[in-house]
Design a protein around this motif. Structure first.
Motif, mmCIF file in Angstrom:
data_model
loop_
_atom_site.group_PDB
_atom_site.id
_atom_site.type_symbol
_atom_site.label_atom_id
_atom_site.label_comp_id
_atom_site.label_asym_id
_atom_site.label_seq_id
_atom_site.Cartn_x
_atom_site.Cartn_y
_atom_site.Cartn_z
ATOM 1 N N ALA A 77 -5.201 -7.782 4.996
ATOM 2 C CA ALA A 77 -4.749 -8.379 3.987
ATOM 3 C C ALA A 77 -3.870 -9.677 4.097
ATOM 4 O O ALA A 77 -3.694 -10.374 3.103
ATOM 5 C CB ALA A 77 -4.229 -7.545 2.540
ATOM 6 N N GLY A 78 -3.310 -9.827 5.549
ATOM 7 C CA GLY A 78 -2.675 -11.010 5.814
ATOM 8 C C GLY A 78 -1.105 -10.779 5.365
ATOM 9 O O GLY A 78 -0.230 -11.632 5.390
ATOM 10 N N THR A 79 -0.753 -9.360 5.000
ATOM 11 C CA THR A 79 0.876 -9.034 4.638
ATOM 12 C C THR A 79 1.319 -9.494 6.149
ATOM 13 O O THR A 79 1.004 -9.182 6.989
ATOM 14 C CB THR A 79 0.604 -7.487 4.261
ATOM 15 N N ARG A 80 2.693 -9.900 5.903
ATOM 16 C CA ARG A 80 3.592 -10.131 6.843
ATOM 17 C C ARG A 80 4.986 -9.488 6.794
ATOM 18 O O ARG A 80 5.210 -9.210 5.532
ATOM 19 C CB ARG A 80 4.008 -11.783 7.008
ATOM 20 N N LEU A 81 5.304 -8.897 7.617
ATOM 21 C CA LEU A 81 6.500 -7.942 7.791
ATOM 22 C C LEU A 81 7.579 -8.803 8.602
ATOM 23 O O LEU A 81 7.436 -9.370 9.702
ATOM 24 C CB LEU A 81 6.398 -6.583 8.694
ATOM 25 N N ARG A 82 9.000 -8.846 8.209
ATOM 26 C CA ARG A 82 10.038 -9.257 8.858
ATOM 27 C C ARG A 82 10.564 -8.237 9.745
ATOM 28 O O ARG A 82 10.883 -7.229 9.219
ATOM 29 C CB ARG A 82 10.899 -9.797 7.789
ATOM 30 N N VAL A 83 10.669 -8.739 11.062
ATOM 31 C CA VAL A 83 11.474 -8.016 12.029
ATOM 32 C C VAL A 83 12.855 -8.424 12.254
ATOM 33 O O VAL A 83 12.707 -9.602 12.476
ATOM 34 C CB VAL A 83 10.648 -7.789 13.158
ATOM 35 N N HIS A 84 13.788 -7.562 12.138
ATOM 36 C CA HIS A 84 15.179 -7.971 12.454
ATOM 37 C C HIS A 84 15.284 -7.556 14.030
ATOM 38 O O HIS A 84 14.700 -6.692 14.584
ATOM 39 C CB HIS A 84 16.224 -7.108 11.849
ATOM 40 N N TYR A 85 16.253 -8.583 14.800
ATOM 41 C CA TYR A 85 16.463 -8.087 16.118
ATOM 42 C C TYR A 85 17.879 -8.819 16.331
ATOM 43 O O TYR A 85 18.112 -9.851 15.937
ATOM 44 C CB TYR A 85 15.448 -8.638 17.190
ATOM 45 N N LEU A 86 18.573 -8.274 17.417
ATOM 46 C CA LEU A 86 19.679 -9.083 18.159
ATOM 47 C C LEU A 86 19.398 -9.679 19.022
ATOM 48 O O LEU A 86 18.488 -9.023 19.804
ATOM 49 C CB LEU A 86 20.703 -7.678 18.317
ATOM 50 N N ASP A 87 19.990 -10.860 19.280
ATOM 51 C CA ASP A 87 19.670 -11.495 20.588
ATOM 52 C C ASP A 87 20.943 -12.142 21.031
ATOM 53 O O ASP A 87 21.667 -13.121 20.805
ATOM 54 C CB ASP A 87 18.801 -12.753 20.317
ATOM 55 N N GLU A 88 21.780 -11.266 22.010
ATOM 56 C CA GLU A 88 23.153 -11.436 22.388
ATOM 57 C C GLU A 88 22.890 -12.110 23.721
ATOM 58 O O GLU A 88 22.120 -11.266 24.720
ATOM 59 C CB GLU A 88 23.972 -10.366 22.237
ATOM 60 N N ARG A 89 23.693 -13.228 24.481
ATOM 61 C CA ARG A 89 23.851 -13.390 25.553
ATOM 62 C C ARG A 89 24.984 -14.085 25.949
ATOM 63 O O ARG A 89 25.852 -14.451 25.042
ATOM 64 C CB ARG A 89 22.665 -14.462 25.774
ATOM 65 N N PRO A 90 25.439 -14.380 27.221
ATOM 66 C CA PRO A 90 26.906 -14.987 27.564
ATOM 67 C C PRO A 90 27.056 -16.459 26.919
ATOM 68 O O PRO A 90 25.900 -17.077 26.901
ATOM 69 C CB PRO A 90 26.780 -15.047 29.162
ATOM 70 N N ASP A 91 28.073 -16.613 26.499
ATOM 71 C CA ASP A 91 28.225 -17.841 25.949
ATOM 72 C C ASP A 91 28.206 -19.168 26.980
ATOM 73 O O ASP A 91 27.777 -20.243 26.683
ATOM 74 C CB ASP A 91 29.717 -18.089 25.278
ATOM 75 N N ASP A 92 28.654 -18.920 28.225
ATOM 76 C CA ASP A 92 28.552 -19.619 29.308
ATOM 77 C C ASP A 92 27.515 -19.720 30.184
ATOM 78 O O ASP A 92 27.184 -18.720 30.774
ATOM 79 C CB ASP A 92 29.900 -19.561 30.029
ATOM 80 N N PRO A 93 26.432 -20.551 29.984
ATOM 81 C CA PRO A 93 24.915 -20.436 30.767
ATOM 82 C C PRO A 93 25.422 -20.158 32.319
ATOM 83 O O PRO A 93 24.490 -19.997 32.931
ATOM 84 C CB PRO A 93 24.489 -21.760 30.539
ATOM 85 N N ALA A 94 26.620 -20.677 32.772
ATOM 86 C CA ALA A 94 26.827 -20.608 34.331
ATOM 87 C C ALA A 94 27.244 -19.104 34.623
ATOM 88 O O ALA A 94 27.158 -18.829 35.721
ATOM 89 C CB ALA A 94 28.095 -21.430 34.679
ATOM 90 N N LYS A 95 27.418 -18.261 33.652
ATOM 91 C CA LYS A 95 27.539 -16.799 33.973
ATOM 92 C C LYS A 95 26.455 -15.992 33.619
ATOM 93 O O LYS A 95 26.516 -14.772 33.428
ATOM 94 C CB LYS A 95 28.680 -16.523 33.016
ATOM 95 N N THR A 96 25.283 -16.482 33.284
ATOM 96 C CA THR A 96 24.165 -15.792 32.980
ATOM 97 C C THR A 96 23.260 -15.330 34.136
ATOM 98 O O THR A 96 23.176 -15.963 35.228
ATOM 99 C CB THR A 96 23.174 -16.892 32.093
ATOM 100 N N SER A 97 23.159 -14.139 34.091
ATOM 101 C CA SER A 97 22.531 -13.221 35.329
ATOM 102 C C SER A 97 20.895 -13.547 35.515
ATOM 103 O O SER A 97 20.211 -13.260 36.373
ATOM 104 C CB SER A 97 22.760 -11.716 35.086
ATOM 105 N N GLY A 98 20.080 -14.044 34.306
ATOM 106 C CA GLY A 98 18.879 -14.248 34.308
ATOM 107 C C GLY A 98 18.271 -13.072 33.897
ATOM 108 O O GLY A 98 16.797 -13.025 33.804
ATOM 109 N N GLU A 99 18.797 -12.074 33.777
ATOM 110 C CA GLU A 99 18.294 -10.573 33.208
ATOM 111 C C GLU A 99 18.342 -10.520 31.840
ATOM 112 O O GLU A 99 19.223 -10.883 31.151
ATOM 113 C CB GLU A 99 18.846 -9.286 34.024
ATOM 114 N N THR A 100 17.154 -9.957 31.275
ATOM 115 C CA THR A 100 16.896 -9.774 29.884
ATOM 116 C C THR A 100 16.826 -8.130 29.687
ATOM 117 O O THR A 100 15.943 -7.517 30.400
ATOM 118 C CB THR A 100 15.878 -10.435 29.295
ATOM 119 N N VAL A 101 17.775 -7.630 29.036
ATOM 120 C CA VAL A 101 17.731 -6.118 28.557
ATOM 121 C C VAL A 101 17.046 -6.040 27.236
ATOM 122 O O VAL A 101 17.500 -6.250 26.302
ATOM 123 C CB VAL A 101 19.034 -5.544 28.857
#
Length: 152
Positions: A32-56
């Motif tokens: 019927a075209g019903t949409r559901l809202r999904v909540h998620y957390l998306d946390e990452r380091p503030d400093d891009p230079a300290k990013t590992s490139g890994e996503t968990v």
């Protein structure tokens, strides 16, 4: 499809849960075209230079939600990792279809696949799973291996 949504006020001042909410909308799969809202957390380091490139990707089970990972996320982010923790449909801050027969294993896999791959656009993930998160996550990886590199 009748869909329930827990008011945001119910989540105010949760102890040790300082995370900003993120939302995406997915197809309910009801035809019927019903949409559901999904909540998620998306946390990452503030400093891009300290990013590992890994996503968990952190997947909870029943009867929990992303609150389960409130003590796991900060050390992972401190180690340079991006952490994404969705609330499965029917749990936490995500929408809740009122009809209990809507909650099939296949629908959960479809909802999770659309959330993770189509809306949040995750690739090259490492999964951490608890309870149902393992049953859903491992199936998700098995069905969506093409073009993706995953670790469980």
């Amino acid at each position: 499809m009748k869909v329930l949504r827990t008011p945001e006020s119910r989540f105010e001042a949760l102890p040790e849960y300082p995370f900003a909410p993120h939302y995406v909308e997915i197809d309910a799969g009801d035809g019927a075209g019903t949409r559901l809202r999904v909540h998620y957390l998306d946390e990452r380091p503030d400093d891009p230079a300290k990013t590992s490139g890994e996503t968990v990707l952190l997947l909870h089970g029943e009867p929990s939600w992303s609150y389960l990972y409130r003590h796991v996320i900060p050390p992972l982010v401190a180690a340079g990792h991006r952490c994404v923790a969705p609330d499965l449909i029917g749990f936490g801050k995500s929408d809740k279809p009122a009809d209990r027969f809507t909650y099939t294993y296949q629908r959960h896999v479809e909802w999770l696949a659309e959330t993770v791959f189509d809306r949040v656009d995750l690739r090259d993930i490492t999964m951490v799973c608890q309870d149902w998160g393992g049953l859903l996550g491992l199936r998700l990886l098995a069905e969506h291996r093409q073009g993706h590199r995953h670790r469980a």
